[in-house]
Scaffold this motif. Sequence first.
Motif, PDB file in Angstrom:
ATOM      1  N   LYS A 241      -3.632  40.740  30.074  1.00 20.73           N
ATOM      2  CA  LYS A 241      -3.020  41.132  31.362  1.00 20.73           C
ATOM      3  C   LYS A 241      -3.746  40.417  32.509  1.00 20.73           C
ATOM      4  O   LYS A 241      -3.116  39.903  33.440  1.00 20.73           O
ATOM      5  CB  LYS A 241      -3.117  42.663  31.483  1.00 20.73           C
ATOM      6  CG  LYS A 241      -2.990  43.235  32.876  1.00 20.73           C
ATOM      7  CD  LYS A 241      -1.524  43.466  33.253  1.00 20.73           C
ATOM      8  CE  LYS A 241      -1.339  44.279  34.514  1.00 20.73           C
ATOM      9  NZ  LYS A 241      -1.795  43.701  35.725  1.00 20.73           N
ATOM     10  N   LEU A 242      -5.075  40.349  32.437  1.00 22.76           N
ATOM     11  CA  LEU A 242      -5.841  39.677  33.496  1.00 22.76           C
ATOM     12  C   LEU A 242      -5.495  38.188  33.549  1.00 22.76           C
ATOM     13  O   LEU A 242      -5.275  37.623  34.628  1.00 22.76           O
ATOM     14  CB  LEU A 242      -7.353  39.846  33.274  1.00 22.76           C
ATOM     15  CG  LEU A 242      -8.190  39.156  34.348  1.00 22.76           C
ATOM     16  CD1 LEU A 242      -8.215  39.966  35.631  1.00 22.76           C
ATOM     17  CD2 LEU A 242      -9.603  38.887  33.876  1.00 22.76           C
ATOM     18  N   ILE A 243      -5.399  37.576  32.376  1.00 19.47           N
ATOM     19  CA  ILE A 243      -5.060  36.135  32.330  1.00 19.47           C
ATOM     20  C   ILE A 243      -3.666  35.922  32.931  1.00 19.47           C
ATOM     21  O   ILE A 243      -3.434  34.995  33.714  1.00 19.47           O
ATOM     22  CB  ILE A 243      -5.150  35.605  30.876  1.00 19.47           C
ATOM     23  CG1 ILE A 243      -6.613  35.639  30.421  1.00 19.47           C
ATOM     24  CG2 ILE A 243      -4.572  34.195  30.759  1.00 19.47           C
ATOM     25  CD1 ILE A 243      -6.845  35.368  28.947  1.00 19.47           C
ATOM     26  N   ASP A 244      -2.765  36.843  32.605  1.00 18.46           N
ATOM     27  CA  ASP A 244      -1.406  36.759  33.149  1.00 18.46           C
ATOM     28  C   ASP A 244      -1.414  36.927  34.673  1.00 18.46           C
ATOM     29  O   ASP A 244      -0.732  36.191  35.402  1.00 18.46           O
ATOM     30  CB  ASP A 244      -0.549  37.847  32.476  1.00 18.46           C
ATOM     31  CG  ASP A 244       0.924  37.562  32.682  1.00 18.46           C
ATOM     32  OD1 ASP A 244       1.329  36.412  32.438  1.00 18.46           O
ATOM     33  OD2 ASP A 244       1.650  38.485  33.134  1.00 18.46           O
ATOM     34  N   ASP A 245      -2.232  37.869  35.165  1.00 22.95           N
ATOM     35  CA  ASP A 245      -2.345  38.078  36.618  1.00 22.95           C
ATOM     36  C   ASP A 245      -2.899  36.820  37.300  1.00 22.95           C
ATOM     37  O   ASP A 245      -2.477  36.458  38.403  1.00 22.95           O
ATOM     38  CB  ASP A 245      -3.261  39.271  36.923  1.00 22.95           C
ATOM     39  CG  ASP A 245      -2.565  40.616  36.674  1.00 22.95           C
ATOM     40  OD1 ASP A 245      -1.347  40.627  36.412  1.00 22.95           O
ATOM     41  OD2 ASP A 245      -3.257  41.655  36.745  1.00 22.95           O
ATOM     42  N   CYS A 246      -3.854  36.175  36.651  1.00 20.50           N
ATOM     43  CA  CYS A 246      -4.423  34.930  37.221  1.00 20.50           C
ATOM     44  C   CYS A 246      -3.326  33.868  37.314  1.00 20.50           C
ATOM     45  O   CYS A 246      -3.211  33.173  38.335  1.00 20.50           O
ATOM     46  CB  CYS A 246      -5.584  34.415  36.365  1.00 20.50           C
ATOM     47  SG  CYS A 246      -7.049  35.434  36.507  1.00 20.50           S
ATOM     48  N   ARG A 247      -2.512  33.762  36.270  1.00 21.12           N
ATOM     49  CA  ARG A 247      -1.404  32.783  36.285  1.00 21.12           C
ATOM     50  C   ARG A 247      -0.444  33.105  37.427  1.00 21.12           C
ATOM     51  O   ARG A 247       0.012  32.209  38.146  1.00 21.12           O
ATOM     52  CB  ARG A 247      -0.637  32.824  34.968  1.00 21.12           C
ATOM     53  CG  ARG A 247      -1.370  32.161  33.850  1.00 21.12           C
ATOM     54  CD  ARG A 247      -0.391  31.560  32.807  1.00 21.12           C
ATOM     55  NE  ARG A 247      -1.167  30.935  31.753  1.00 21.12           N
ATOM     56  CZ  ARG A 247      -1.502  31.521  30.605  1.00 21.12           C
ATOM     57  NH1 ARG A 247      -1.082  32.746  30.342  1.00 21.12           N
ATOM     58  NH2 ARG A 247      -2.231  30.880  29.720  1.00 21.12           N
ATOM     59  N   THR A 248      -0.141  34.394  37.572  1.00 19.94           N
ATOM     60  CA  THR A 248       0.766  34.823  38.656  1.00 19.94           C
ATOM     61  C   THR A 248       0.200  34.406  40.010  1.00 19.94           C
ATOM     62  O   THR A 248       0.922  33.914  40.880  1.00 19.94           O
ATOM     63  CB  THR A 248       0.968  36.354  38.608  1.00 19.94           C
ATOM     64  OG1 THR A 248       1.436  36.687  37.309  1.00 19.94           O
ATOM     65  CG2 THR A 248       1.941  36.845  39.647  1.00 19.94           C
ATOM     66  N   MET A 249      -1.099  34.593  40.188  1.00 16.58           N
ATOM     67  CA  MET A 249      -1.737  34.219  41.461  1.00 16.58           C
ATOM     68  C   MET A 249      -1.692  32.707  41.678  1.00 16.58           C
ATOM     69  O   MET A 249      -1.430  32.233  42.789  1.00 16.58           O
ATOM     70  CB  MET A 249      -3.202  34.694  41.476  1.00 16.58           C
ATOM     71  CG  MET A 249      -3.325  36.168  41.713  1.00 16.58           C
ATOM     72  SD  MET A 249      -2.608  36.620  43.312  1.00 16.58           S
ATOM     73  CE  MET A 249      -1.534  37.947  42.838  1.00 16.58           C
ATOM     74  N   ILE A 250      -1.939  31.959  40.623  1.00 11.05           N
ATOM     75  CA  ILE A 250      -1.903  30.490  40.743  1.00 11.05           C
ATOM     76  C   ILE A 250      -0.493  30.057  41.143  1.00 11.05           C
ATOM     77  O   ILE A 250      -0.300  29.243  42.047  1.00 11.05           O
ATOM     78  CB  ILE A 250      -2.371  29.833  39.414  1.00 11.05           C
ATOM     79  CG1 ILE A 250      -3.855  30.139  39.187  1.00 11.05           C
ATOM     80  CG2 ILE A 250      -2.109  28.324  39.429  1.00 11.05           C
ATOM     81  CD1 ILE A 250      -4.371  29.852  37.790  1.00 11.05           C
ATOM     82  N   ASN A 251       0.514  30.676  40.511  1.00  9.13           N
ATOM     83  CA  ASN A 251       1.909  30.345  40.849  1.00  9.13           C
ATOM     84  C   ASN A 251       2.265  30.791  42.272  1.00  9.13           C
ATOM     85  O   ASN A 251       3.144  30.198  42.903  1.00  9.13           O
ATOM     86  CB  ASN A 251       2.888  30.982  39.850  1.00  9.13           C
ATOM     87  CG  ASN A 251       2.752  30.327  38.485  1.00  9.13           C
ATOM     88  OD1 ASN A 251       2.324  29.172  38.376  1.00  9.13           O
ATOM     89  ND2 ASN A 251       3.075  31.064  37.425  1.00  9.13           N
ATOM     90  N   ALA A 252       1.591  31.809  42.757  1.00  6.33           N
ATOM     91  CA  ALA A 252       1.866  32.290  44.125  1.00  6.33           C
ATOM     92  C   ALA A 252       1.249  31.360  45.168  1.00  6.33           C
ATOM     93  O   ALA A 252       1.498  31.516  46.356  1.00  6.33           O
ATOM     94  CB  ALA A 252       1.334  33.707  44.298  1.00  6.33           C
ATOM     95  N   GLY A 253       0.389  30.434  44.722  1.00  5.72           N
ATOM     96  CA  GLY A 253      -0.135  29.426  45.640  1.00  5.72           C
ATOM     97  C   GLY A 253      -1.575  29.590  46.078  1.00  5.72           C
ATOM     98  O   GLY A 253      -1.995  28.964  47.065  1.00  5.72           O
ATOM     99  N   VAL A 254      -2.356  30.434  45.363  1.00  7.08           N
ATOM    100  CA  VAL A 254      -3.745  30.617  45.794  1.00  7.08           C
ATOM    101  C   VAL A 254      -4.538  29.316  45.679  1.00  7.08           C
ATOM    102  O   VAL A 254      -4.161  28.392  44.943  1.00  7.08           O
ATOM    103  CB  VAL A 254      -4.484  31.737  44.999  1.00  7.08           C
ATOM    104  CG1 VAL A 254      -3.813  33.071  45.210  1.00  7.08           C
ATOM    105  CG2 VAL A 254      -4.607  31.387  43.520  1.00  7.08           C
ATOM    106  N   SER A 255      -5.656  29.279  46.400  1.00 10.38           N
ATOM    107  CA  SER A 255      -6.513  28.090  46.397  1.00 10.38           C
ATOM    108  C   SER A 255      -7.710  28.249  45.486  1.00 10.38           C
ATOM    109  O   SER A 255      -8.505  27.317  45.323  1.00 10.38           O
ATOM    110  CB  SER A 255      -7.014  27.819  47.817  1.00 10.38           C
ATOM    111  OG  SER A 255      -5.938  27.543  48.664  1.00 10.38           O
TER     112      SER A 255
END
Length: 278
Positions: free
Chosen positions: A163-177
């Motif tokens: 779930k954490l890895i998935d959340d990280c992917r979601t954040m990367i796709n949302a455009g985080v730096s």
Amino acid sequence: MTRTNIAKLKKMKSQGQKIAMLTCYDYSTAILLKQAGIDAILVGDSLAQVMLGYDNTLPVDMETMLTFTKAVRRGAPGVFLLGDMPFMSYQASDRDAVINAGRFMAEAGCDAVKLEVTGKHAHTVEKICDAGIPVIAHLGFLPQTIASVEKIVETREVAPALKLIDDCRTMINAGVSGLLLECVTAEVAAEITAMTDLPVISCGSGPNCDGQVLVLHEILDLPGALNPVFSKKYANIGEAIKNAASAYVKEISEQKFPGTENCYHILDKKFEQIKKSL
Ligand code: KIV
């Protein structure tokens, strides 16, 4: 003056150069951290605990965060400065989130803002990124959720780790730096670090992230520090302050301070004149 920005941190990652980040809350310490060659400073909402004496990070508000962040920026111009969005500065609405993130950039001179997130915050994060504000997503243990979450994110178990890895992917796709992982198992944190070219900072998440962040009070051994197992004391400044203060108290009681060198003096001739006119 060249300012360290996200591009520089990404370059450090690509060159295998580790990023050293510390928290800092005031002007004079910021000067010292800059002189020490720190790569990045986080004005963390941990200031609620270590600077203001609260039990957790929830009581600190935007105005307080901005006051401390501006002081640090004045002490460390040019150093990458990460502003920490406090509790309720981004949770109520995306509009609040964008406005408050913008204040960290425009008023306090930050280079990026940090938010405690899970995948549910993707929309908010996207809005802040769309406004041109670099976001570092803080995942793993989230101190602002202390009232609702009882224990540290258990990335020792398969489902929460995925779930954490998935959340990280979601954040990367949302455009985080970049990402900041708190109390994530070293193996899972290494996996996340390897899956992105964005800088991943560890706070108690092992050596394989691109950088490390610790709370200043912990490395200096100052009162108020929480001293988690992943931290390390590099000096005993608390003891040094206590010794200096007790030496001062002793000299006053023994009438050794102030000495003549600590006083302003008037020429004898002029003082005589004063005395005569009294
Ligand atoms: O507020 C803080 O200092 C933090 C670090 C512990 C990462 O968020």
